[in-house]
Design an enzyme around this catalytic site. Structure first.
Site, PDB file in Angstrom:
ATOM      1  N   GLY A  31      32.346  32.885  87.065  1.00 41.43           N
ATOM      2  CA  GLY A  31      32.980  33.707  88.093  1.00 41.43           C
ATOM      3  C   GLY A  31      32.826  35.194  87.829  1.00 41.43           C
ATOM      4  O   GLY A  31      32.615  35.988  88.763  1.00 41.43           O
ATOM      5  N   THR A  32      32.930  35.595  86.579  1.00 40.95           N
ATOM      6  CA  THR A  32      32.873  37.024  86.245  1.00 40.95           C
ATOM      7  C   THR A  32      31.512  37.608  86.579  1.00 40.95           C
ATOM      8  O   THR A  32      31.405  38.642  87.252  1.00 40.95           O
ATOM      9  CB  THR A  32      33.197  37.219  84.751  1.00 40.95           C
ATOM     10  OG1 THR A  32      34.487  36.648  84.498  1.00 40.95           O
ATOM     11  CG2 THR A  32      33.193  38.677  84.368  1.00 40.95           C
ATOM     12  N   THR A  86      16.016  31.771  80.864  1.00 37.33           N
ATOM     13  CA  THR A  86      15.952  30.307  80.940  1.00 37.33           C
ATOM     14  C   THR A  86      17.292  29.762  81.400  1.00 37.33           C
ATOM     15  O   THR A  86      18.341  30.155  80.890  1.00 37.33           O
ATOM     16  CB  THR A  86      15.561  29.731  79.566  1.00 37.33           C
ATOM     17  OG1 THR A  86      14.317  30.317  79.200  1.00 37.33           O
ATOM     18  CG2 THR A  86      15.432  28.216  79.610  1.00 37.33           C
ATOM     19  N   HIS A 133      34.214  25.384  85.165  1.00 35.93           N
ATOM     20  CA  HIS A 133      35.313  24.937  84.288  1.00 35.93           C
ATOM     21  C   HIS A 133      36.670  24.885  84.981  1.00 35.93           C
ATOM     22  O   HIS A 133      37.638  24.429  84.392  1.00 35.93           O
ATOM     23  CB  HIS A 133      35.376  25.825  83.035  1.00 35.93           C
ATOM     24  CG  HIS A 133      35.812  27.240  83.265  1.00 35.93           C
ATOM     25  ND1 HIS A 133      37.028  27.690  82.843  1.00 35.93           N
ATOM     26  CD2 HIS A 133      35.204  28.300  83.858  1.00 35.93           C
ATOM     27  CE1 HIS A 133      37.145  28.987  83.149  1.00 35.93           C
ATOM     28  NE2 HIS A 133      36.050  29.368  83.759  1.00 35.93           N
ATOM     29  N   ASN A 181      44.961  33.475  91.256  1.00 32.42           N
ATOM     30  CA  ASN A 181      45.074  32.567  90.107  1.00 32.42           C
ATOM     31  C   ASN A 181      46.459  32.575  89.453  1.00 32.42           C
ATOM     32  O   ASN A 181      46.781  31.692  88.691  1.00 32.42           O
ATOM     33  CB  ASN A 181      44.001  32.895  89.068  1.00 32.42           C
ATOM     34  CG  ASN A 181      43.989  34.361  88.708  1.00 32.42           C
ATOM     35  OD1 ASN A 181      43.830  35.215  89.566  1.00 32.42           O
ATOM     36  ND2 ASN A 181      44.175  34.661  87.439  1.00 32.42           N
ATOM     37  N   CYS A 233      43.357  35.627  80.864  1.00 32.49           N
ATOM     38  CA  CYS A 233      42.810  36.872  80.328  1.00 32.49           C
ATOM     39  C   CYS A 233      43.909  37.860  79.954  1.00 32.49           C
ATOM     40  O   CYS A 233      43.683  38.782  79.203  1.00 32.49           O
ATOM     41  CB  CYS A 233      41.883  37.519  81.342  1.00 32.49           C
ATOM     42  SG  CYS A 233      40.754  36.348  82.046  1.00 32.49           S
ATOM     43  N   GLN A 281      39.124  29.961  92.228  1.00 36.74           N
ATOM     44  CA  GLN A 281      40.220  28.977  92.184  1.00 36.74           C
ATOM     45  C   GLN A 281      40.152  27.964  93.329  1.00 36.74           C
ATOM     46  O   GLN A 281      40.955  27.033  93.368  1.00 36.74           O
ATOM     47  CB  GLN A 281      41.585  29.685  92.204  1.00 36.74           C
ATOM     48  CG  GLN A 281      41.893  30.481  90.939  1.00 36.74           C
ATOM     49  CD  GLN A 281      42.177  29.595  89.724  1.00 36.74           C
ATOM     50  OE1 GLN A 281      42.499  28.415  89.831  1.00 36.74           O
ATOM     51  NE2 GLN A 281      42.041  30.168  88.535  1.00 36.74           N
TER      52      GLN A 281
HETATM   53  C1  LIG Z   1      40.392  34.020  90.246  1.00 38.03           C
HETATM   54  C2  LIG Z   1      39.440  34.085  89.100  1.00 38.03           C
HETATM   55  N1  LIG Z   1      38.341  34.858  89.187  1.00 38.03           N
HETATM   56  C3  LIG Z   1      37.451  34.928  88.201  1.00 38.03           C
HETATM   57  C4  LIG Z   1      37.612  34.215  87.041  1.00 38.03           C
HETATM   58  C5  LIG Z   1      36.577  34.347  85.965  1.00 38.03           C
HETATM   59  O1  LIG Z   1      35.754  33.233  85.914  1.00 38.03           O
HETATM   60  P1  LIG Z   1      34.877  32.940  84.608  1.00 38.03           P
HETATM   61  O2  LIG Z   1      35.826  32.698  83.502  1.00 38.03           O
HETATM   62  O3  LIG Z   1      34.062  31.745  84.971  1.00 38.03           O
HETATM   63  O4  LIG Z   1      34.014  34.122  84.367  1.00 38.03           O
HETATM   64  C6  LIG Z   1      38.750  33.405  86.889  1.00 38.03           C
HETATM   65  C7  LIG Z   1      39.040  32.600  85.691  1.00 38.03           C
HETATM   66  O5  LIG Z   1      38.782  32.826  84.582  1.00 38.03           O
HETATM   67  C8  LIG Z   1      39.686  33.343  87.946  1.00 38.03           C
HETATM   68  O6  LIG Z   1      40.789  32.588  87.869  1.00 38.03           O
END
Ligand SMILES: Cc1ncc(COP(=O)(O)O)c(C=O)c1O
Length: 379
Positions: free
Chosen positions: A75-76, A242, A206, A156, A332, A184
């Site tokens: 997601g990031t 890759t 995940h 989240n 986080c 989410q």
């Molecule tokens: C709403 C939301 N955005 C972004 C992320 C980031 O995703 P990732 O950990 O896969 O980079 C998360 C969770 O960690 C999340 O809950």
């Protein structure tokens, strides 16, 4: 009971356990089918086929075109890419966001703002934490620059859900680019991207019993951005390196399973959320719930604020001592002293302690009974 033996895991918005069926689908790509997808001989072709099959599966489930699905590390990375590209390649000079975005979005837009590449506005929130749509329209109407609107689909921490269509239609009206962090909700709700007015969405394996370190970025076919990682020709020249072959296979499998079991699991998990809410209300005086808990909200997340006392301040620590895994905010920010920016933005009450409980198909009412009993003792 939880599959985590003696522990109770109520932090499924942070991450979920890997489904054994997903692991089984991934395994051959760790061992026998190890070829580099870019190699032209049979090992490579087998790996390439696995990736393109996964892409087709994901695209079909989200009702998108396979060419609109890019595999990323999660997601990031997906949100960083979408936001950066909207500024660099799509001419956006004004970002409209909210004060309750995940740091993957908020820290990216702050970076862009501080480097002078775009102006930044925060949309107002209603008392229940939903985006004030009138304020959003006012911001769009008053902007002299092309806007990027970045608003998450589901929060989240408090679970509030955005009306993607309403926001997307507003963006269309004012010629804005729309990015939504759907981390989410992908794997938790049905999507119909061909009929959803959004330019970028994101997903992370995940969050729905898939592997960590793999995600997607959906880029609408009408949007053309430049390569964001330079090197080889992977991901149609957009993201060199890759591919995370087994991760990609696992992502698609997890999404397939989640989609097949959506009705059954969503109603079961929603039942747990409501059960927990009722139970907590009945044993803890003065407890409140953050967000639009029973309205437009994730069925997986329950954000509870307890009146602050010497005892309740120790609640996260004491729950952990009892092998109960929950968080104060997002994963986080848990452990950080300043608390949650989301809770501060919607309910700036210093006399409360907030705990997020988030559920999965593996949780049970018996676990909730146990946790509520412990809460009673702790508060
Ligand atoms: C709403 C939301 N955005 C972004 C992320 C980031 O995703 P990732 O950990 O896969 O980079 C998360 C969770 O960690 C999340 O809950």
């Amino acid at each position: 009971m939880s599959n985590q033996s003696a522990r109770i895991y109520f932090d499924n918005a942070a991450t979920t356990s890997l489904d054994p069926v997903v692991l089984e689908a991934m395994m051959p790509y760790f061992t026998d089918k190890f070829g580099n997808p870019s190699s032209i001989y049979s090992y490579g072709r087998e790996s390439r086929l696995a990736i393109e099959t996964a892409r087709k599966t994901v695209a079909k489930i989200l009702n998108a075109h396979p060419a609109e699905i890019f595999f990323t590390s999660g997601g990031t990375e997906s949100s960083n890419t979408a936001i950066t590209a909207a500024i660099r390649d799509l001419g956006c000079r004004h970002i409209i966001t909210s004060p309750i975005e995940h740091h993957a979005t908020s820290h990216t837009v702050e970076h862009v703002f501080h480097s002078g590449e775009a102006a930044l506005s925060e949309v107002k929130l209603l008392p229940n934490g939903h985006v004030d749509m009138e304020d959003l329209e006012r911001l769009l109407a008053n902007s002299s620059e092309k806007c990027l609107v970045t608003l998450m689909h589901a929060n989240n921490e408090i679970g509030n859900m955005l009306d993607l269509h309403a926001v997307g239609n507003l963006c269309k009206m004012y010629g804005a680019i729309f990015h939504s962090d759907t981390v989410q909700t992908v794997g938790h709700f049905p999507f119909d991207l061909r009929n959803t007015p959004v330019h970028f969405i994101t997903g992370a394996g995940h969050k729905f019993h898939g592997p960590k370190g793999v995600g997607i970025l959906y880029i609408n076919e009408n949007v053309k951005i430049k390569p964001y990682i330079h090197g080889g020709a992977q991901e149609r020249n957009m993201r060199a390196g890759t591919e995370n072959l087994y991760g990609i296979v696992g992502f698609a499998k997890a999404l397939e399973l989640a989609t097949a079991q959506f009705e059954e699991h969503s109603s079961y998990i929603k039942g747990l959320k409501i059960y927990m809410m009722e139970k907590v209300k009945s044993v803890v005086r003065g407890v409140t719930f953050n967000g639009d808990t029973l309205g437009r909200s994730l069925y997986t997340v329950l954000s509870v604020s307890f009146p602050k006392t010497e005892k309740s301040e120790m609640i996260l620590f004491n729950l952990d001592m009892n092998n109960i895994c929950v968080s104060g905010g997002s994963a986080c920010t848990s452990g950080a002293d300043q608390g949650s920016h989301v809770i501060r933005a919607i309910n700036n009450n210093p006399n409360q302690v907030t705990v997020r409980f988030s559920f999965s198909k593996h949780n049970t009412k018996e676990e909730i009974d146990f946790v509520v009993e412990k809460l009673k003792e702790m508060i």
